[in-house]
Design a protein around this motif. Structure first.
Motif, PDB file in Angstrom:
ATOM      1  N   SER A 184      38.350   5.487  87.243  1.00  0.00           N
ATOM      2  CA  SER A 184      37.949   6.223  88.435  1.00  0.00           C
ATOM      3  C   SER A 184      37.616   5.281  89.587  1.00  0.00           C
ATOM      4  N   THR A 185      38.522   5.178  90.540  1.00  0.00           N
ATOM      5  CA  THR A 185      38.289   4.350  91.722  1.00  0.00           C
ATOM      6  C   THR A 185      37.091   4.863  92.516  1.00  0.00           C
ATOM      7  N   ALA A 186      37.024   6.189  92.702  1.00  0.00           N
ATOM      8  CA  ALA A 186      35.974   6.763  93.539  1.00  0.00           C
ATOM      9  C   ALA A 186      34.586   6.517  92.953  1.00  0.00           C
ATOM     10  N   ILE A 187      34.416   6.784  91.663  1.00  0.00           N
ATOM     11  CA  ILE A 187      33.088   6.660  91.051  1.00  0.00           C
ATOM     12  C   ILE A 187      32.657   5.201  90.953  1.00  0.00           C
ATOM     13  N   VAL A 188      33.543   4.352  90.463  1.00  0.00           N
ATOM     14  CA  VAL A 188      33.174   2.958  90.226  1.00  0.00           C
ATOM     15  C   VAL A 188      32.845   2.241  91.532  1.00  0.00           C
ATOM     16  N   LYS A 222      31.968   3.570  94.395  1.00  0.00           N
ATOM     17  CA  LYS A 222      30.755   4.145  94.989  1.00  0.00           C
ATOM     18  C   LYS A 222      29.507   3.552  94.331  1.00  0.00           C
ATOM     19  N   LEU A 223      29.506   3.461  93.001  1.00  0.00           N
ATOM     20  CA  LEU A 223      28.364   2.890  92.295  1.00  0.00           C
ATOM     21  C   LEU A 223      28.175   1.417  92.645  1.00  0.00           C
ATOM     22  N   MET A 224      29.273   0.674  92.719  1.00  0.00           N
ATOM     23  CA  MET A 224      29.166  -0.748  93.037  1.00  0.00           C
ATOM     24  C   MET A 224      28.701  -0.969  94.462  1.00  0.00           C
ATOM     25  N   GLN A 225      29.133  -0.110  95.371  1.00  0.00           N
ATOM     26  CA  GLN A 225      28.625  -0.207  96.737  1.00  0.00           C
ATOM     27  C   GLN A 225      27.128   0.068  96.780  1.00  0.00           C
ATOM     28  N   ASP A 226      26.689   1.120  96.100  1.00  0.00           N
ATOM     29  CA  ASP A 226      25.268   1.472  96.109  1.00  0.00           C
ATOM     30  C   ASP A 226      24.412   0.366  95.517  1.00  0.00           C
ATOM     31  N   ARG A 227      24.944  -0.354  94.519  1.00  0.00           N
ATOM     32  CA  ARG A 227      24.175  -1.405  93.848  1.00  0.00           C
ATOM     33  C   ARG A 227      24.422  -2.790  94.441  1.00  0.00           C
ATOM     34  N   ALA A 228      25.247  -2.835  95.507  1.00  0.00           N
ATOM     35  CA  ALA A 228      25.529  -4.101  96.215  1.00  0.00           C
ATOM     36  C   ALA A 228      26.110  -5.158  95.289  1.00  0.00           C
ATOM     37  N   PRO A 274      31.739 -11.607  91.697  1.00  0.00           N
ATOM     38  CA  PRO A 274      33.017 -11.869  91.017  1.00  0.00           C
ATOM     39  C   PRO A 274      33.476 -10.704  90.148  1.00  0.00           C
ATOM     40  N   GLY A 275      32.537 -10.089  89.409  1.00  0.00           N
ATOM     41  CA  GLY A 275      32.899  -8.931  88.599  1.00  0.00           C
ATOM     42  C   GLY A 275      33.324  -7.751  89.447  1.00  0.00           C
ATOM     43  N   GLY A 276      32.632  -7.540  90.572  1.00  0.00           N
ATOM     44  CA  GLY A 276      32.999  -6.451  91.472  1.00  0.00           C
ATOM     45  C   GLY A 276      34.364  -6.654  92.088  1.00  0.00           C
ATOM     46  N   ASN A 277      34.657  -7.874  92.514  1.00  0.00           N
ATOM     47  CA  ASN A 277      35.968  -8.165  93.096  1.00  0.00           C
ATOM     48  C   ASN A 277      37.095  -7.945  92.094  1.00  0.00           C
ATOM     49  N   THR A 278      36.893  -8.389  90.857  1.00  0.00           N
ATOM     50  CA  THR A 278      37.923  -8.210  89.835  1.00  0.00           C
ATOM     51  C   THR A 278      38.107  -6.733  89.503  1.00  0.00           C
ATOM     52  N   THR A 279      37.011  -5.997  89.442  1.00  0.00           N
ATOM     53  CA  THR A 279      37.107  -4.553  89.206  1.00  0.00           C
ATOM     54  C   THR A 279      37.910  -3.877  90.305  1.00  0.00           C
ATOM     55  N   VAL A 324      33.034  -5.809  84.307  1.00  0.00           N
ATOM     56  CA  VAL A 324      34.379  -5.253  84.513  1.00  0.00           C
ATOM     57  C   VAL A 324      34.750  -4.315  83.370  1.00  0.00           C
ATOM     58  N   ALA A 325      34.509  -4.747  82.132  1.00  0.00           N
ATOM     59  CA  ALA A 325      34.915  -3.975  80.955  1.00  0.00           C
ATOM     60  C   ALA A 325      34.251  -2.610  80.919  1.00  0.00           C
ATOM     61  N   LEU A 326      32.921  -2.587  81.066  1.00  0.00           N
ATOM     62  CA  LEU A 326      32.207  -1.312  80.995  1.00  0.00           C
ATOM     63  C   LEU A 326      32.373  -0.499  82.273  1.00  0.00           C
ATOM     64  N   GLY A 327      32.608  -1.177  83.396  1.00  0.00           N
ATOM     65  CA  GLY A 327      32.850  -0.455  84.638  1.00  0.00           C
ATOM     66  C   GLY A 327      34.162   0.295  84.652  1.00  0.00           C
ATOM     67  N   LEU A 328      35.154  -0.185  83.900  1.00  0.00           N
ATOM     68  CA  LEU A 328      36.478   0.444  83.857  1.00  0.00           C
ATOM     69  C   LEU A 328      36.673   1.330  82.628  1.00  0.00           C
ATOM     70  N   SER A 329      35.610   1.621  81.886  1.00  0.00           N
ATOM     71  CA  SER A 329      35.771   2.294  80.595  1.00  0.00           C
ATOM     72  C   SER A 329      35.957   3.802  80.699  1.00  0.00           C
ATOM     73  N   GLN A 330      35.776   4.389  81.891  1.00  0.00           N
ATOM     74  CA  GLN A 330      35.951   5.836  82.022  1.00  0.00           C
ATOM     75  C   GLN A 330      37.412   6.195  82.329  1.00  0.00           C
TER      76      GLN A 330
END
Length: 650
Positions: free
Chosen positions: A125-129, A131-137, A142-147, A324-330
């Motif tokens: 989910s591009t939208a959910i992931v 949005k969450l990463m933006q909210d948490r800054a 590096p993990g956010g960029n790769t995600t 990255v792994a858990l962020g992309l698990s949905q």
């Protein structure tokens, strides 16, 4: 019309209550939206009767979300992420596809259905992931960029999946592939021409009007127009919106566009999460809890493994790879579009479709918790490369964490001052490049005690933390101070709310970017108002010494200017050229008696390429000189006659 308005009132009313409860329980707001959708949807109480119209509005939310994400990046950032997108994205997508298809084949499904199920599982989910990463800054980490890179690859690969789906079902359209390529090529050509020549000129013209309404209309129009172009070419609307954001980010108006569109984005993205919640069928879950739990666990484990493997393949340490792994698990929202196409081509039965929907929505609901777990995993694990130790003896040196713009400037200053330094950086390509250039830098996660020990934290004098991840900054500060109480920690933050937390963790100085800019503006204003320089320095020192609290919490006490600005309001400064026939030509300043006889003060004399500041009484006034004169308006009006016979100012 009244019906859809009533649905909107109900959705926002229940969402308001749900998000408030989540805030009170310290749960992510997305859970409140998903729960609201589940209660209001056809599988809940069935309150919403225009679910299709809500889905259309929700699609606008996804478009605006990806547009603002694109605004915060640039083409240079995308080029930097190309390795992570191509290598990491392909490993994650095709690895998930292969494993999921193999598992379905073992369960007795045909190869066509198995491969199609692999398509559905491969997307996140591009939208959910995001949005969450933006909210948490953490999107800049590096993990956010790769995600982000993997998600972009997924958004692009979904198009070939849509083209292959009819082939899996034994159906195809003659010439469909060539038509897709032609439309895609035409779209890219239009975008390149528009981004380079058309859009900048249009925006320049609109901004010149200083009309806020025109600017907002142009920004939203650009977003929707590019999104429609990509949809026409067979790509997703969201990908087109991201490209539109990139185009605007290359102009000087990107930051203004973000501020203008953010309120609309938040409204529509909340509708997206509500619409996802409407897909959740509680009855199906109650009928088959064991099956749902088994498939849910398999999906999470499979996607976590492939996401982690992809992150490690691009060189990320364990901590970032876990994110990255858990962020992309949905399962992603574009999988829903594919699922509908699969239903149309009989690749999914109604039972499989409902199972897919329930599992997907549950994985989305678990994403906030899984992302938090990803941030926590691996913090105590050794996470630096066994590169050579720092060249300098680890005594009395500076440790710089992060080699972005701020980190580079600190390193340059240390180099000019001859102070030994060590740089810790988590971008492997940056480390390799800078090591080749002789920089004393190594790869590692500075929140790890082993990494800090490798950098010589026990004997260092100063540590400068110059990264954009607030959570990592806090953890690094606490770890470093625990290892060396005498270490002077200077932390940079973009967020004012982080200041007190960092001081509580032991930071000696915190530099919030917002207030440093404010102090510079404050200083220039005071100078313009003729406040004495000593008073300005004292005020700035007080604000910094008190951790900017006067700017954050209190009304600062007024400054006494002594009325100097009012006294000087009638004072003028002008430049006069001395003509050969002028009365003053050939005299010294003492002979001219400008101050005694005419109330005029000579501040400087310009002679050719030379400037004589504050000239004394023996300074000679020569023809061709330019004199900088200070005086009040009345005396200045009489001055031209002293420098040229015709009373004309040069």
């Amino acid at each position: 019309m009244i019906s859809i308005l009533m649905d909107m009132v109900i959705i926002f009313g229940l969402s308001l209550a749900g998000v408030y409860i989540c805030h009170w329980l310290r749960l992510p707001s997305i859970l409140g939206f998903l729960l609201s959708g589940a209660l209001l949807g056809p599988h809940g109480f069935g309150v919403i009767h225009n679910a299709h119209e809500v889905e259309i509005l929700a699609e606008i939310g996804v478009v605006l979300l990806l547009f603002t994400i694109g605004l915060e990046f640039s083409l240079r950032e995308i080029k930097r992420l190309k390795r992570a997108a191509l290598l990491g994205g392909s490993l994650q997508v095709f690895g998930t596809l292969a494993l999921a298809a193999g598992a379905c084949r073992l369960l007795g499904f045909s190869w066509s259905i198995s491969i199609f199920c692999g398509f559905l599982m491969a997307l996140s989910s591009t939208a959910i992931v995001l949005k969450l990463m933006q909210d948490r800054a953490i999107l800049d980490s590096p993990g956010g960029n790769t995600t982000l890179a993997v998600l972009l690859f997924q958004d692009i690969i979904v198009v070939p999946m849509m083209l292959v789906t009819p082939l899996l079902a034994g159906q195809s359209e003659p010439g469909g592939g060539w038509l897709f390529l032609a439309k895609g090529g035409a779209m890219m050509l239009l975008l390149l021409v528009g981004a380079r020549w058309i859009i900048p000129k249009v925006l320049n013209s609109l901004v010149a009007t200083r009309s806020r309404e025109l600017f907002i209309i142009a920004v939203v129009g650009l977003c929707l127009a590019v999104a429609m172009l990509t949809w026409w070419a067979g790509l997703s609307l969201a990908l087109g919106a991201f490209i539109a954001g990139l185009i605007l980010a290359e102009s000087p108006y990107g930051h203004q566009a973000v501020g203008s569109i953010m309120p609309m984005r938040d409204i529509f993205t909340s509708l997206f999460f509500v619409s996802i919640g409407m897909l959740f069928d509680v009855q199906f879950l109650l009928r088959s809890p064991g099956t749902v739990a088994l498939i849910l666990g398999a999906v999470l484990v499979l996607k976590t493994l492939t996401g982690g493997a992809a992150a490690r393949a691009v060189g990320l340490p364990l901590k970032s790879a876990a994110l990255v792994a858990l962020g992309l698990s949905q399962v992603g929202e574009f999988s829903f579009i594919l699922a509908k196409i699969g239903m149309e081509h009989s690749l999914l039965t109604q039972e499989l479709y409902q199972l897919f929907m329930v599992v997907s929505v549950v994985t989305m609901a678990l994403t906030p918790s899984l992302l938090s777990l990803g941030q926590a995993v691996g913090k105590r694990r050794k996470s630096y490369t066994e590169a050579k130790p720092p060249d300098q003896a680890a005594t009395g040196h500076i440790i710089v964490v992060g080699y972005g713009i701020n980190g580079r400037n600190v390193v340059r200053a240390a180099t000019l001052a001859g102070i030994p330094h060590v740089v810790i950086e988590m971008n492997p390509s940056v480390v390799r490049r800078e090591q080749k250039d002789g920089e004393n830098i190594f790869f590692g996660d500075a929140s790890s005690p082993d990494v800090l020990a490798h950098a010589g934290v026990h004997s260092a004098n100063v540590m400068v933390i110059a990264i954009a991840d607030p959570a990592a900054t806090r953890h690094i500060t606490a770890t470093a101070k625990a290892m060396n109480q005498g270490l002077h920690v200077i932390a940079r933050t973009r967020f004012v709310q982080e200041v007190d937390a960092l001081y509580a963790l032991g930071a000696d100085e915190v530099v919030p970017e917002e207030y440093e800019t404010s102090l510079e503006l404050f200083t220039r204003v005071l100078r313009r108002l003729m406040i004495p320089e000593s008073e300005i320095r004292r005020r700035v020192h007080e604000l910094k010494a008190k951790s900017y609290k006067q700017l954050r919490l209190q009304e600062p006490e007024p400054l006494e200017s002594g009325g100097l600005a009012d006294l000087l309001a009638d004072v003028q400064m002008s430049t006069f050229k001395v003509e050969p026939e002028a009365p003053l030509a050939g005299q010294t300043l003492g002979q001219a008696n400008l101050r005694r006889d005419h109330n005029l003060t000579v501040l400087a004399i310009q002679r050719g390429g030379q400037v004589i500041p504050a000239p004394d009484a023996d300074a000679l006034i020569m023809a061709g000189d330019r004199l900088v004169i200070l005086g009040d308006a009345e005396d200045m009006a009489q001055a031209p006659g002293l420098f040229c016979l015709d009373d004309l100012q040069a």
